[in-house]
Design an enzyme around this catalytic site. Structure first.
Site, PDB file in Angstrom:
ATOM      1  N   ARG A  83       0.853  -1.182   0.000  1.00  0.00           N
ATOM      2  CA  ARG A  83       0.000   0.000   0.000  1.00  0.00           C
ATOM      3  C   ARG A  83       0.890   1.234   0.000  1.00  0.00           C
ATOM      4  NH1 ARG A  83      -2.312   3.002   4.743  1.00  0.00           N
ATOM      5  NH2 ARG A  83      -3.973   4.294   3.919  1.00  0.00           N
ATOM      6  N   HIS A 127      -2.593  10.941   0.998  1.00  0.00           N
ATOM      7  CA  HIS A 127      -2.073  10.704   2.346  1.00  0.00           C
ATOM      8  C   HIS A 127      -1.409  12.009   2.810  1.00  0.00           C
ATOM      9  CE1 HIS A 127      -0.773   7.246   5.201  1.00  0.00           C
ATOM     10  NE2 HIS A 127      -0.418   8.376   5.800  1.00  0.00           N
ATOM     11  N   GLU A 172      -7.226   8.392   6.374  1.00  0.00           N
ATOM     12  CA  GLU A 172      -7.524   9.029   7.653  1.00  0.00           C
ATOM     13  C   GLU A 172      -7.958  10.487   7.537  1.00  0.00           C
ATOM     14  OE1 GLU A 172      -4.241   8.476  10.348  1.00  0.00           O
ATOM     15  OE2 GLU A 172      -4.528   6.319  10.436  1.00  0.00           O
ATOM     16  N   ASN A 299      -7.369   1.603   9.953  1.00  0.00           N
ATOM     17  CA  ASN A 299      -6.056   1.784  10.592  1.00  0.00           C
ATOM     18  C   ASN A 299      -6.249   1.751  12.091  1.00  0.00           C
ATOM     19  OD1 ASN A 299      -5.087   2.192   8.030  1.00  0.00           O
ATOM     20  ND2 ASN A 299      -4.548   4.345   8.315  1.00  0.00           N
ATOM     21  N   TYR A 301      -4.181   1.583  15.988  1.00  0.00           N
ATOM     22  CA  TYR A 301      -2.959   1.592  16.787  1.00  0.00           C
ATOM     23  C   TYR A 301      -3.226   1.400  18.273  1.00  0.00           C
ATOM     24  CZ  TYR A 301      -0.521   3.099  12.616  1.00  0.00           C
ATOM     25  OH  TYR A 301      -0.004   3.132  11.356  1.00  0.00           O
ATOM     26  N   GLU A 376      -3.421  -0.332   8.158  1.00  0.00           N
ATOM     27  CA  GLU A 376      -2.244   0.060   8.948  1.00  0.00           C
ATOM     28  C   GLU A 376      -2.388  -0.485  10.353  1.00  0.00           C
ATOM     29  OE1 GLU A 376      -1.179   4.221   9.341  1.00  0.00           O
ATOM     30  OE2 GLU A 376      -1.604   4.583   7.222  1.00  0.00           O
TER      31      GLU A 376
HETATM   32  C1  GBH Z   1      -1.235   6.912  10.865  1.00  0.00           C
HETATM   33  O1  GBH Z   1      -1.774   7.924  11.624  1.00  0.00           O
HETATM   34  C2  GBH Z   1      -0.814   7.494   9.565  1.00  0.00           C
HETATM   35  O2  GBH Z   1      -1.672   7.075   8.516  1.00  0.00           O
HETATM   36  C3  GBH Z   1       0.613   7.230   9.209  1.00  0.00           C
HETATM   37  O3  GBH Z   1       1.009   8.084   8.183  1.00  0.00           O
HETATM   38  C4  GBH Z   1       1.461   7.367  10.441  1.00  0.00           C
HETATM   39  O4  GBH Z   1       2.827   7.302  10.156  1.00  0.00           O
HETATM   40  C5  GBH Z   1       1.081   6.283  11.387  1.00  0.00           C
HETATM   41  O5  GBH Z   1      -0.295   6.260  11.638  1.00  0.00           O
HETATM   42  C6  GBH Z   1       1.806   6.319  12.722  1.00  0.00           C
HETATM   43  O6  GBH Z   1       1.500   7.484  13.409  1.00  0.00           O
HETATM   44  O7  GBH Z   1      -5.451  10.070  21.308  1.00  0.00           O
HETATM   45  O8  GBH Z   1      -7.656  10.314  20.571  1.00  0.00           O
HETATM   46  O9  GBH Z   1      -5.968  11.776  19.694  1.00  0.00           O
HETATM   47  C7  GBH Z   1      -2.224   7.571  12.900  1.00  0.00           C
HETATM   48  C8  GBH Z   1      -2.656   8.805  13.631  1.00  0.00           C
HETATM   49  C9  GBH Z   1      -2.623   8.008  15.865  1.00  0.00           C
HETATM   50  C10 GBH Z   1      -4.167   9.692  15.185  1.00  0.00           C
HETATM   51  C11 GBH Z   1      -3.392   7.796  17.114  1.00  0.00           C
HETATM   52  C12 GBH Z   1      -4.949   9.470  16.432  1.00  0.00           C
HETATM   53  C13 GBH Z   1      -4.764   8.735  18.749  1.00  0.00           C
HETATM   54  C14 GBH Z   1      -6.095   9.326  18.874  1.00  0.00           C
HETATM   55  N1  GBH Z   1      -3.440   8.511  14.790  1.00  0.00           N
HETATM   56  N2  GBH Z   1      -4.083   9.011  17.482  1.00  0.00           N
HETATM   57  S1  GBH Z   1      -6.305  10.466  20.192  1.00  0.00           S
END
Ligand code: GBH
Length: 477
Positions: A83, A127, A172, A299, A301, A376
């Site tokens: 991707r 992106h 996103e 995505n 995390y 992701e």
């Molecule tokens: C992704 O963004 C991106 O698509 C990518 O480019 C980036 O490198 C990757 O992840 C790693 O960061 O605590 O409620 O504010 C993820 C971005 C991360 C945004 C987690 C929201 C927590 C939500 N997100 N974050 S909050």
């Protein structure tokens, strides 16, 4: 329990896609080459104070010049899919006008290189690297940006629409709208709640217009998709339910409902009524936005913990974004974002694989006909770099914590599949260490290490682990 996510030996169904992801500004470099125009991330990263250590994407991983080497790396790892994202300012340097042939040629070479190696191309159109010239006219607060995006989609679709397997319009939009125009942590760095909500709508509209434009030019019956970062919410204390409802509305349903059902949720309109009457939504927009989708990109995390706070919340940036004055949560002044117990990654994000399983199961219950793909998932951790003559590069990179993170989240996917979720695949973020937006090169997400002095690529233990998973479809011991 914790052990439920160790997963060793579990087998994915045949055809389950295991691959990796990157994004243009984070890996390409070559910021001024072959006619590429400036994007909002060039402007933002070159403005002091916005990115850790003053890092920029000028060189990044120099992927633009190392395409063949990186393609071979993907083949060595046995990735089923890759991707990538297309930099709009390489295709249209000012966001408008005819396509730049050199820009198209780069992505054409990338797609051909993937197909020659048996790797499925998953292309994201946006992106986050908006042409600066469009930002100068209001960026995503300007409806014309959505219309320009459709024309860009048509140009790219005309060139690559015989070979790309999956088209993802936006990555996103939550980040583009709320971090770009609300908190100011991302480019273009604006801090205006009205701008953020206007951007939400124009991003949704851009998605719909782009799918229509792509459909009119592609010839190979590809999948159409969008990738969202949906928030998995944990409520706490009295009023937990109300806190979850508000954030679920502004973070998740403000995208899911227009995309999948049509129109904006009434409660979100009510929650944001003091900021806007949403009159930027025009008759007919709901129909444009709700395009049939072949797959939804997810995505994931971490999870987010919220509670109702009696007064204006002092803490709105739970994910470690520096306090730049704005909130990424327009209208949610009464919500406090709580720090979560560990373990955490190097980003400070809590590790909770059950959240991914829960998200996939809940999406598949509300939208049973919609296939899902994890586009992701991954983690930043410091790596242990040691000389090791037995490795081809002479160097080993031990990243047990990343292997463990990936194992647990891949297991969460397996558990979701067992529970009946139509999950088509899992893409690890990221193939390479890269420009981690506001954190620059300080945070490493790659399964392959990049030595930023030599730009050498060194597969980490997690890359070997993932390669075995991709080869066998079975979660390694
Ligand atoms: C992704 O963004 C991106 O698509 C990518 O480019 C980036 O490198 C990757 O992840 C790693 O960061 O605590 O409620 O504010 C993820 C971005 C991360 C945004 C987690 C929201 C927590 C939500 N997100 N974050 S909050």
């Amino acid at each position: 329990a914790d052990d439920d996510y160790r997963g060793a030996g579990l087998q994915f169904p045949a055809g389950f896609v295991l691959g990796s992801a990157t994004a243009s500004y984070q890996v390409e470099g070559a910021a001024h080459e072959d006619g590429r125009g400036p994007s909002i991330w060039d402007t933002f990263s070159h403005t002091p104070g916005n990115v850790w250590n003053g890092d920029t994407g000028d060189v990044a991983d120099d992927h633009y010049h190392r395409l063949d080497e990186d393609l071979d790396l993907m083949a060595d790892l046995g990735l089923h899919a890759y991707r990538f994202s297309i930099a709009w300012p390489r295709i249209q340097p000012t966001g408008r006008g005819p396509a730049n042939p050199a820009g198209l040629a780069f992505y054409s070479r990338l797609v051909d290189g993937l197909l020659e190696r048996g790797i499925r191309p998953i292309a994201t159109l946006y992106h986050w690297d908006l042409p600066q010239a469009l930002e100068d006219e209001g960026g995503w607060t300007n409806r014309a940006t959505a219309e320009a995006f459709a024309e860009y989609a048509r140009l790219v679709g005309t060139e690559l629409g015989d070979r790309v397997a999956t088209w993802t319009t936006l990555n996103e939009p939550w980040c583009s709208a709320y971090l770009g125009y609300g908190s100011g942590a991302h480019a273009p760095g604006r801090t205006d709640p009205l701008a953020a909500l206007t951007a939400v709508h124009h991003l949704n509209l851009a998605h719909g217009l782009a799918v229509q434009a792509l459909r009119s030019v592609v010839t190979n019956d590809p999948d159409f998709s969008i990738t969202l970062n949906l928030h998995v919410l944990r409520g706490e204390g009295e009023g937990a339910e109300e806190a979850v409802r508000q954030i679920d509305g502004i973070a998740n349903r403000v995208f899911l409902q227009p995309l999948l059902e049509g129109g904006y949720p009434d409660d979100v309109l009510a929650d944001t009524a003091t900021i806007t009457d949403w009159s930027f939504v025009r008759d007919g927009d709901a129909e444009i936005i709700r395009q049939p989708l072949d797959v939804l990109g997810v995505n994931y995390y971490s999870t987010t913990k919220v509670r109702l706070w009696d007064g204006v919340s002092p803490r709105q940036n739970a994910d470690g974004h520096k306090d730049v004055g704005g909130s990424p949560w327009p209208g949610a002044d009464r919500i406090e974002f709580l720090p979560q117990p560990g373990p955490h990654t190097d980003m400070g994000w809590n590790i909770e694989p059950a959240g991914l399983e829960e998200l996939l199961v809940s999406l598949s219950r509300t939208h049973p006909e919609l296939p899902l793909m994890v586009t992701e998932n991954g983690a930043a951790f410091p790596d242990e770099v040691v000389a090791d003559p037995s490795r081809p590069t002479g160097t080993a990179v031990h990243d047990d914590l990343r292997v463990d993170y990936l194992r647990r989240h891949v297991t969460a996917c397996h558990r979701a599949v067992e529970r009946g979720v139509d999950l088509r695949g899992y893409l690890v973020w990221s193939l390479l260490d890269n420009f981690e937006w506001g954190y620059g090169y300080a945070k490493r997400f790659g399964i392959v290490r990049v030595d930023y002095d030599t730009l050498e690529r060194i597969p980490k233990d997690s890359a070997f682990w993932f390669a075995e998973l991709a080869r066998t479809g079975r979660i390694p011991e």
